[in-house]
Design an enzyme around this catalytic site. Structure first.
Site, short mmCIF file in Angstrom:
data_model
loop_
_atom_site.label_atom_id
_atom_site.label_comp_id
_atom_site.label_asym_id
_atom_site.label_seq_id
_atom_site.Cartn_x
_atom_site.Cartn_y
_atom_site.Cartn_z
N GLN A 140 -81.23 20.93 72.00
CA GLN A 140 -80.05 21.58 72.58
C GLN A 140 -80.28 21.81 74.08
OE1 GLN A 140 -77.20 22.02 70.84
NE2 GLN A 140 -76.20 22.76 72.69
N LYS A 198 -73.94 23.34 64.15
CA LYS A 198 -74.48 22.04 63.74
C LYS A 198 -75.22 22.19 62.41
CE LYS A 198 -74.56 20.55 68.53
NZ LYS A 198 -75.29 20.43 69.80
N ASP A 239 -78.05 12.03 69.74
CA ASP A 239 -77.25 12.52 70.88
C ASP A 239 -76.92 11.38 71.85
OD1 ASP A 239 -76.26 15.08 71.27
OD2 ASP A 239 -78.21 15.94 71.79
N1 GUN Z 1 -75.36 20.96 75.42
C1 GUN Z 1 -74.03 20.84 75.66
N2 GUN Z 1 -73.54 19.77 75.00
C2 GUN Z 1 -74.57 19.20 74.34
C3 GUN Z 1 -74.68 18.08 73.48
O1 GUN Z 1 -73.72 17.34 73.20
N3 GUN Z 1 -75.92 17.83 72.99
C4 GUN Z 1 -76.99 18.61 73.30
N4 GUN Z 1 -78.17 18.28 72.78
N5 GUN Z 1 -76.93 19.66 74.09
C5 GUN Z 1 -75.72 19.95 74.60
#
Ligand code: GUN
Length: 294
Positions: free
Chosen positions: A97, A53, A120
């Site tokens: 995350q 990211k 998100d």
């Molecule tokens: N962990 C697994 N997929 C995701 C996601 O799309 N966003 C976040 N913040 N954590 C994750």
């Protein structure tokens, strides 16, 4: 001929579009999209995702901040960081995350993010807005599926969409999106989960099948009908003595067996996966520019 839905190409095109729009945003308004990422603990997959990211931010001309905390971090420490980011006008998107270590209440953390920076789409306000059809940031993986449907011009109106999986990140939001009275939706939706005695009874009825359960190659040719469109969200590593690495990646769908029956299908890797980060970038751009959300 089965159409292969190529998420790698779509994600690359989309990122190029975002990069160009970002340049215009900076030239006209002096705004650079900013994404703040919080990583707590040492989960290897989470480390890889956060690094990807961050790399995508750099490639698109975004600012990014990464805060790393040890897996002993407290809820209060996380809440303090989120509060600072909520009040920082250079931060347009906040991403925590997941998963978080056990001592931290995930929902409490998600609720602390300002919905205006919830790129998100996990905040309860964002979820509620999605369900009632108000503008909001869409969660990135479901948003990626909608974008693929759009760019491959897949007919959804009146079609039977069967979703396998009811996670907060994929199953629930994509189910709620697909029945909305919107272009690239307006479908009849069935949600299958572990409570169903026989999920295959439903998967065989699907015009469009979306699978997000994390079970390697669960869906085989005999579980789908001819002409099905398949979106495989699973990314699983399985042992493979024929591979030099001793393992390979596969989806929740047995690609080789389902491919000849499908009219269109996403491969793993290279299908839905690459779209997730592209949509995160898109949401962050929207947050910075103030353009209309979905
Ligand atoms: N962990 C697994 N997929 C995701 C996601 O799309 N966003 C976040 N913040 N954590 C994750």
């Amino acid at each position: 001929m089965t159409q292969i839905i190529d998420g790698k190409i779509v994600a690359a095109n989309l990122k190029e579009e975002i990069k160009q729009k970002t340049e215009v945003l900076f030239k006209t308004k002096g705004i650079k999209p900013g994404l703040a990422l919080l990583l707590v603990g040492d989960d290897p997959a989470s480390k890889v995702y956060v690094a990807s990211k961050d790399k995508a931010c750099a490639a698109l001309g975004f600012n990014s901040i990464i805060m790393r905390l040890p897996d002993t971090a407290s809820e209060a420490e996380c809440l303090k960081i989120i509060n600072d980011w909520n009040n920082d006008s250079n931060v347009h998107g906040i991403l925590i995350q997941l998963p978080l270590p056990k001592q931290i209440d995930e929902q409490k953390i998600i609720k602390a993010i300002s919905p205006s920076k919830d790129v998100d789409g996990f905040h309860p306000e964002s979820v509620g807005r999605l369900v009632i059809g108000l503008p909001c940031f869409l969660p990135c993986t479901p948003h990626g599926i909608i974008e693929l449907i759009k760019r491959y011009n897949i007919e959804t109106k009146g079609k039977h969409v069967v979703v396998v999986g009811r996670s907060n990140i994929v199953g629930k939001p994509i189910s709620n999106l697909m029945y909305q009275k919107q272009p690239y939706a307006n479908a009849i939706v069935t949600i299958c989960h572990t409570g169903a005695p026989d999920i295959f009874k439903f998967t065989r009825e699907a015009d469009i099948l979306i699978v997000a359960v994390g079970v390697p190659e669960l869906i085989k040719a005999e579980h789908v009908k001819d002409g099905v469109v398949v979106f495989d969200v699973g990314i699983n590593r399985v042992a493979d003595p024929n591979s030099p690495k001793g393992s390979r990646l596969c989806g929740d769908v047995d690609y080789a067996s389902v491919l000849p029956k499908a009219s269109a299908i996403t491969p793993v890797p290279g299908g839905v996966g690459p779209m997730t980060i592209a949509m995160l970038m898109y949401n962050t751009y929207l947050s910075a520019s103030g353009e209309t959300q979905y």
